[in-house]
Design an enzyme around this catalytic site. Structure first.
Site, PDB file in Angstrom:
ATOM      1  N   PHE A   1       0.865  -1.183   0.000  1.00 38.79           N
ATOM      2  CA  PHE A   1       0.000   0.000   0.000  1.00 38.79           C
ATOM      3  C   PHE A   1       0.898   1.228   0.000  1.00 38.79           C
ATOM      4  CE2 PHE A   1      -2.483   3.022   2.735  1.00 38.79           C
ATOM      5  CZ  PHE A   1      -3.737   2.981   2.129  1.00 38.79           C
TER       6      PHE A   1
ATOM      7  N   GLY B   1       3.148  12.288   5.552  1.00 41.62           N
ATOM      8  CA  GLY B   1       3.047  11.182   6.519  1.00 41.62           C
ATOM      9  C   GLY B   1       1.673  11.232   7.156  1.00 41.62           C
ATOM     10  N   SER B   2       1.583  11.900   8.317  1.00 37.22           N
ATOM     11  CA  SER B   2       0.259  12.085   8.942  1.00 37.22           C
ATOM     12  C   SER B   2      -0.650  12.894   8.033  1.00 37.22           C
ATOM     13  CB  SER B   2       0.414  12.801  10.295  1.00 37.22           C
ATOM     14  OG  SER B   2       1.003  11.926  11.227  1.00 37.22           O
TER      15      SER B   2
ATOM     16  N   THR C   1       5.526  -1.159   3.789  1.00 35.21           N
ATOM     17  CA  THR C   1       5.609  -2.529   4.314  1.00 35.21           C
ATOM     18  C   THR C   1       5.435  -3.505   3.151  1.00 35.21           C
ATOM     19  OG1 THR C   1       4.655  -1.784   6.378  1.00 35.21           O
ATOM     20  CG2 THR C   1       4.577  -4.155   5.968  1.00 35.21           C
TER      21      THR C   1
ATOM     22  N   ILE D   1      10.033  -6.849  34.738  1.00 32.62           N
ATOM     23  CA  ILE D   1       9.899  -8.079  35.535  1.00 32.62           C
ATOM     24  C   ILE D   1      11.095  -9.008  35.301  1.00 32.62           C
ATOM     25  CG2 ILE D   1       8.493 -10.194  35.766  1.00 32.62           C
ATOM     26  CD1 ILE D   1       6.006  -8.304  35.360  1.00 32.62           C
TER      27      ILE D   1
ATOM     28  N   GLY E   1      13.999  -7.922  34.731  1.00 30.52           N
ATOM     29  CA  GLY E   1      15.188  -7.237  35.258  1.00 30.52           C
ATOM     30  C   GLY E   1      16.280  -7.164  34.209  1.00 30.52           C
TER      31      GLY E   1
ATOM     32  N   GLU F   1       0.222   3.186  10.117  1.00 28.01           N
ATOM     33  CA  GLU F   1      -1.235   3.198   9.817  1.00 28.01           C
ATOM     34  C   GLU F   1      -1.973   4.229  10.675  1.00 28.01           C
ATOM     35  OE1 GLU F   1      -3.137  -0.276   8.494  1.00 28.01           O
ATOM     36  OE2 GLU F   1      -1.275  -1.371   8.208  1.00 28.01           O
TER      37      GLU F   1
ATOM     38  N   SER G   1      -0.498   7.530  17.118  1.00 28.78           N
ATOM     39  CA  SER G   1      -1.452   7.647  18.238  1.00 28.78           C
ATOM     40  C   SER G   1      -2.055   9.056  18.281  1.00 28.78           C
ATOM     41  CB  SER G   1      -0.748   7.346  19.557  1.00 28.78           C
ATOM     42  OG  SER G   1      -0.348   5.994  19.567  1.00 28.78           O
ATOM     43  N   GLU G   2      -1.281  10.040  17.813  1.00 32.41           N
ATOM     44  CA  GLU G   2      -1.800  11.415  17.802  1.00 32.41           C
ATOM     45  C   GLU G   2      -2.933  11.530  16.768  1.00 32.41           C
ATOM     46  OE1 GLU G   2       1.533  10.576  17.807  1.00 32.41           O
ATOM     47  OE2 GLU G   2       1.572  10.997  19.954  1.00 32.41           O
TER      48      GLU G   2
HETATM   49  N1  CAA Z   1     -13.601   7.216   6.230  1.00 33.67           N
HETATM   50  C1  CAA Z   1     -14.229   7.846   5.178  1.00 33.67           C
HETATM   51  N2  CAA Z   1     -13.927   9.105   4.803  1.00 33.67           N
HETATM   52  C2  CAA Z   1     -12.981   9.752   5.516  1.00 33.67           C
HETATM   53  C3  CAA Z   1     -12.318   9.175   6.613  1.00 33.67           C
HETATM   54  C4  CAA Z   1     -12.667   7.844   6.952  1.00 33.67           C
HETATM   55  N3  CAA Z   1     -12.085   7.208   7.973  1.00 33.67           N
HETATM   56  N4  CAA Z   1     -11.443  10.067   7.111  1.00 33.67           N
HETATM   57  C5  CAA Z   1     -11.552  11.174   6.359  1.00 33.67           C
HETATM   58  N5  CAA Z   1     -12.474  10.963   5.397  1.00 33.67           N
HETATM   59  C6  CAA Z   1     -12.934  11.906   4.378  1.00 33.67           C
HETATM   60  C7  CAA Z   1     -13.591  13.137   4.992  1.00 33.67           C
HETATM   61  O1  CAA Z   1     -14.931  12.907   5.308  1.00 33.67           O
HETATM   62  C8  CAA Z   1     -13.423  14.168   3.904  1.00 33.67           C
HETATM   63  O2  CAA Z   1     -14.388  13.896   2.928  1.00 33.67           O
HETATM   64  P1  CAA Z   1     -15.084  15.129   2.083  1.00 33.67           P
HETATM   65  O3  CAA Z   1     -13.965  15.695   1.282  1.00 33.67           O
HETATM   66  O4  CAA Z   1     -16.118  14.448   1.265  1.00 33.67           O
HETATM   67  O5  CAA Z   1     -15.613  16.072   3.103  1.00 33.67           O
HETATM   68  C9  CAA Z   1     -12.055  13.778   3.285  1.00 33.67           C
HETATM   69  O6  CAA Z   1     -11.834  12.399   3.634  1.00 33.67           O
HETATM   70  C10 CAA Z   1     -10.926  14.613   3.813  1.00 33.67           C
HETATM   71  O7  CAA Z   1     -10.964  14.477   5.224  1.00 33.67           O
HETATM   72  P2  CAA Z   1     -10.207  15.485   6.184  1.00 33.67           P
HETATM   73  O8  CAA Z   1     -10.529  16.902   5.766  1.00 33.67           O
HETATM   74  O9  CAA Z   1     -10.491  15.092   7.589  1.00 33.67           O
HETATM   75  O10 CAA Z   1      -8.702  15.200   5.767  1.00 33.67           O
HETATM   76  P3  CAA Z   1      -7.347  15.690   6.397  1.00 33.67           P
HETATM   77  O11 CAA Z   1      -6.435  16.058   5.298  1.00 33.67           O
HETATM   78  O12 CAA Z   1      -7.598  16.692   7.477  1.00 33.67           O
HETATM   79  O13 CAA Z   1      -6.764  14.335   7.044  1.00 33.67           O
HETATM   80  C11 CAA Z   1      -6.483  12.592   8.648  1.00 33.67           C
HETATM   81  C12 CAA Z   1      -7.428  13.568   7.947  1.00 33.67           C
HETATM   82  C13 CAA Z   1      -7.377  11.746   9.553  1.00 33.67           C
HETATM   83  C14 CAA Z   1      -5.418  13.287   9.471  1.00 33.67           C
HETATM   84  C15 CAA Z   1      -5.806  11.668   7.571  1.00 33.67           C
HETATM   85  O14 CAA Z   1      -4.910  12.401   6.767  1.00 33.67           O
HETATM   86  C16 CAA Z   1      -5.054  10.507   8.189  1.00 33.67           C
HETATM   87  O15 CAA Z   1      -5.660   9.487   8.519  1.00 33.67           O
HETATM   88  N6  CAA Z   1      -3.703  10.622   8.346  1.00 33.67           N
HETATM   89  C17 CAA Z   1      -2.901   9.491   8.770  1.00 33.67           C
HETATM   90  C18 CAA Z   1      -2.367   8.766   7.567  1.00 33.67           C
HETATM   91  C19 CAA Z   1      -1.990   7.352   7.860  1.00 33.67           C
HETATM   92  O16 CAA Z   1      -2.650   6.657   8.639  1.00 33.67           O
HETATM   93  N7  CAA Z   1      -0.951   6.882   7.196  1.00 33.67           N
HETATM   94  C20 CAA Z   1      -0.542   5.526   7.313  1.00 33.67           C
HETATM   95  C21 CAA Z   1       0.027   5.096   6.000  1.00 33.67           C
HETATM   96  S1  CAA Z   1      -0.015   3.362   5.700  1.00 33.67           S
HETATM   97  C22 CAA Z   1       1.287   2.738   6.538  1.00 33.67           C
HETATM   98  O17 CAA Z   1       1.433   2.978   7.683  1.00 33.67           O
HETATM   99  C23 CAA Z   1       2.269   1.924   5.800  1.00 33.67           C
HETATM  100  C24 CAA Z   1       2.203   0.490   5.955  1.00 33.67           C
HETATM  101  O18 CAA Z   1       2.549  -0.188   4.991  1.00 33.67           O
HETATM  102  C25 CAA Z   1       1.834  -0.219   7.227  1.00 33.67           C
END
Ligand code: CAA
Length: 379
Positions: A123, A131-132, A158, A337, A339, A363, A366-367
Site C-alpha cells: 500500500f 506522513g500524517s 511494508t 519483571i 530485570g 497506519e 497515536s496522535e
Molecule cells: N472514512 C471515510 N472518509 C474519511 C475518513 C474515513 N475514515 N477520514 C476522512 N475521510 C474523508 C472526509 O470525510 C473528507 O471527505 P469530504 O472531502 O467528502 O468532506 C475527506 O476524507 C478529507 O478528510 P479530512 O478533511 O479530515 O482530511 P485531512 O487532510 O484533514 O486528514 C487525517 C485527515 C485523519 C489526518 C488523515 O490524513 C489521516 O488518517 N492521516 C494518517 C495517515 C496514515 O494513517 N498513514 C498511514 C500510511 S499506511 C502505513 O502505515 C504503511 C504500511 O505499509 C503499514
C-alpha cells in the site's frame, strides 16, 4: 473471552495458534536478528488460506469473517510481529481495497493470486512530506492519451521488497488536494516501478520497509481503483480496516509480553522466593492484563462492526490507540519483571518492546488516532 467467538472463529484461532507455535516460534528470534523475510512461513500461511481470510471463495479467499482475520493476525503476532504485519499489510491494505472498490474485472484478475499468496501486495500512500498529512501527496498521475503516467516516490512501504502488486495513491488534480487524489493498482513489473531505499529499523526486522519510486510509470485507465479523484476516501476507508490489523498485531505482542512475564515471575527466585510472590510484580501483571483485555474487547467490537457493515472509523482508531499503548506498556513491564535479563537478547521481551513501538506509529500515529476519536466526539 472465547465465549464471544463462534465455533468457526474458535477453530480458526486454534488452527493459527498451532501453526504459529510449531512453525513461527522456533525461527522468529533468529529471523529478526538476521533481518530475514520469513518466506517459508508465508508460503505455509498461504497454504492455510491466511493470505485472504476475510474474502469470498469466488475470489480465492477463505470465505471467513473479519473477526477471524483479526484473531489470526493476533495469534501470528504472539510469536512474530514481523510476520503479523506482513500478513496484515498484504490483506488489509492491498487485498481489501481491491475487494471493496475494485471492478468485477479487477477483483477477478488480482484477488485470486493475492489471496492464494502467489503474489504479495503493498500500500503506497506515505511520502517523505506526506506522513500524517496523507492528503499532501506529491506523486502525480497524468492522463496521456488513454494511459496514466505516474511520477513520484513513496516511503515506508511494508512488504515493499516482496510486493508484486501495489495500491498507489497519486494526485490527479493537485489544487484539489484530498479531492484530487486517485488510487491505482500498479504491478511491480511495470517499467518505471523501482524499489528504492530499504530501511533499517528498530523492530519488525523480518518485514521489509522500503521506498518505491515511480518514474514515467505508465498504466492503462483500467488500473484506476475506485472513482477518479476519490482515492483519498479509498485510502481512509482502507486504513480503518488496516488499523484493526495493527491493533491485532499489538494484541499479539501484549499477550506475548504477559505470558513471558508470568512464566519468568514464577521461575525466578530472589530473597528465597519466586518473584511472583511479591506484590510489586503481581500489580504489574494485573495492570498488564487489564490493559490487554480492554484493548482486546475494543478490537473485537470494532471488528464486529466491520463484519456487520456498521461505520467503525472512530472505533477502529480507539482500538488501535488502546492496543498499541497496551503493547508498549506490557512489553515495558515484561522487561522490568525480567530485570537485567530482560534487557538482553537472551529473552524475547526486548524484541517485543522494539516491535511494540511501531504499532504507535504506522497506519496512523497515536496522535492521529486521538484526532479521529476527538473529531467523532465533537461532531
Ligand atoms: N472514512 C471515510 N472518509 C474519511 C475518513 C474515513 N475514515 N477520514 C476522512 N475521510 C474523508 C472526509 O470525510 C473528507 O471527505 P469530504 O472531502 O467528502 O468532506 C475527506 O476524507 C478529507 O478528510 P479530512 O478533511 O479530515 O482530511 P485531512 O487532510 O484533514 O486528514 C487525517 C485527515 C485523519 C489526518 C488523515 O490524513 C489521516 O488518517 N492521516 C494518517 C495517515 C496514515 O494513517 N498513514 C498511514 C500510511 S499506511 C502505513 O502505515 C504503511 C504500511 O505499509 C503499514
Amino acid at each position: 473471552m472465547e465465549y464471544l467467538l463462534t465455533q468457526e472463529q474458535r477453530m480458526m484461532k486454534e488452527m493459527v495458534a498451532q501453526f504459529a507455535r510449531e512453525h513461527i516460534a522456533p525461527v522468529a528470534r533468529n529471523n529478526q536478528k538476521e533481518g530475514r523475510f520469513p518466506s517459508e512461513i508465508i508460503t505455509r500461511a498461504a497454504e492455510l488460506g491466511l493470505m485472504g481470510i476475510a474474502y469470498p471463495a469466488e475470489y480465492g479467499g477463505a470465505g471467513m469473517d473479519f473477526i477471524s482475520y483479526m484473531l489470526a493476525v493476533a495469534e501470528i503476532s504472539r510469536y512474530c510481529a514481523s510476520t503479523g504485519v506482513i500478513v496484515s499489510a498484504h490483506s488489509s491494505l492491498a487485498v481489501d481495497p481491491i475487494y471493496r472498490f475494485g471492478t468485477e474485472e479487477q477483483k477477478k484478475s488480482y484477488m485470486p493470486d493475492l489471496c492464494s499468496g502467489k503474489k504479495m501486495g503493498c500500500f503506497c500512500l506515505t511520502e517523505s512530506a506526506a506522513g500524517s498529512d496523507a492528503g499532501a501527496t506529491k506523486t502525480t498521475a497524468t492522463l496521456v492519451g488513454d494511459r496514466w503516467v505516474i511520477n513520484g516516490s513513496k516511503q515506508f512501504i511494508t512488504n515493499g521488497n516482496e510486493a508484486d502488486i501495489a495500491i498507489v495513491f497519486a494526485s490527479t488534480n493537485p489544487p484539489a488536494k484530498t479531492k484530487g487524489i486517485t488510487a491505482f493498482i500498479i504491478e511491480r513489473s511495470r517499467p518505471g516501478y523501482t524499489i528504492g531505499k530499504i530501511e533499517h529499523k528498530l523492530g519488525i526486522k523480518s518485514s521489509s520497509t522500503t521506498e518505491i519510486r515511480f518514474e514515467e510509470c505508465t498504466v492503462p485507465a483500467s488500473h484506476v481503483l475506485g472513482e477518479l479523484n476519490r482515492g483519498f476516501k479509498v485510502a481512509m476507508l482502507t486504513l480503518d480496516g488496516g488499523r484493526l490489523g495493527i491493533a491485532a498485531q499489538a494484541l499479539g505482542i501484549a499477550r506475548a509480553s504477559i505470558e513471558d512475564a508470568v512464566k519468568y515471575a514464577k521461575e525466578r527466585k530472589q530473597f528465597d522466593r519466586p518473584i511472583a510472590d511479591f506484590e510489586a510484580i503481581q500489580w504489574m501483571l494485573a495492570d498488564m492484563h487489564t490493559r490487554y483485555e480492554s484493548a482486546w474487547l475494543l478490537t473485537y467490537r470494532a471488528s464486529l462492526m466491520k463484519d456487520r457493515n456498521i461505520p467503525y472509523s472512530a472505533e477502529a482508531a480507539t482500538a488501535k490507540l488502546a492496543a498499541s499503548e497496551a503493547a508498549m506498556f506490557c512489553a515495558s513491564k515484561a522487561i522490568q519483571i525480567h530485570g537485567g535479563y530482560g534487557y538482553t537478547e537472551e529473552f524475547d521481551v526486548e524484541r517485543y518492546y522494539r516491535d511494540a513501538k511501531i504499532t504507535e506509529i504506522y497506519e496512523g500515529t497515536s496522535e492521529i488516532m486521538r484526532l479521529v476519536i476527538a473529531a467523532n466526539l465533537l461532531k
